[in-house]
Design a protein around this motif. Sequence first.
Motif, mmCIF file in Angstrom:
data_model
loop_
_atom_site.group_PDB
_atom_site.id
_atom_site.type_symbol
_atom_site.label_atom_id
_atom_site.label_comp_id
_atom_site.label_asym_id
_atom_site.label_seq_id
_atom_site.Cartn_x
_atom_site.Cartn_y
_atom_site.Cartn_z
ATOM 1 N N ARG A 65 -52.067 1.873 8.368
ATOM 2 C CA ARG A 65 -52.643 2.136 7.010
ATOM 3 C C ARG A 65 -54.140 2.854 7.979
ATOM 4 N N THR A 66 -54.873 1.780 8.628
ATOM 5 C CA THR A 66 -56.061 2.187 9.170
ATOM 6 C C THR A 66 -56.149 3.489 9.995
ATOM 7 N N ASP B 31 -53.973 5.697 9.812
ATOM 8 C CA ASP B 31 -53.859 6.966 8.989
ATOM 9 C C ASP B 31 -55.040 7.343 8.075
ATOM 10 N N SER B 32 -55.854 6.356 7.695
ATOM 11 C CA SER B 32 -56.972 6.644 6.757
ATOM 12 C C SER B 32 -58.196 7.020 7.950
ATOM 13 N N GLU C 189 -57.347 10.865 8.608
ATOM 14 C CA GLU C 189 -57.467 11.483 7.246
ATOM 15 C C GLU C 189 -59.127 11.810 7.358
#
Length: 185
Positions: A136-137, A139-140, A143
Amino acid sequence: LSPQKYYPPDFDPAKIPKLKLPKDRQYVVRLMAPFNMRCKTCGEYIYKGKKFNARKETVQNEVYLGLPIFRFYIKCTRCLAEITFKTDPENTDYTMEHGATRNFQAEKLLEEEEKRLQKEREEEELNNPMKVLENRTKDSKLEMEVLENLQELKELNQRQANVDFEAMLKQYKELEEEQRRKEQE
């Protein structure tokens, strides 16, 4: 019964013999080569989209979820060797049978690799809750980088959009006129 034709009073449609067609009947169809292939006998390349008059038949004893599988027979454009391929509804594709070899497909390999990586990632996340957080980190972060790059591009476009072409043309004309005056003097 059609009103345009005369039927005698003793006509019995049940007496008309039924047309018995064989199950493996072949039809002649016009089709395009569904993929790039190379003839095994002469080495001729047959590109995707090349049109052929093909013989089509339903493959006996092969069905996928109730869908019939068809076999196509085409002839090589150079040596007239027979090439056959079948429909593959499971993968929404065609499978080469014999007479030619299917050429390398980069897109298909890339899609399979992406699917495999996605599957691995999902399996990893199921077993390891820390991995979920790490992904998740990542991916963020990715992004955020993409958004920053987009913002930079927008700003760059804004700067270029502020150029006043009318003023530039006016300035250019004034310089030209000034040069003409100097030449006349």
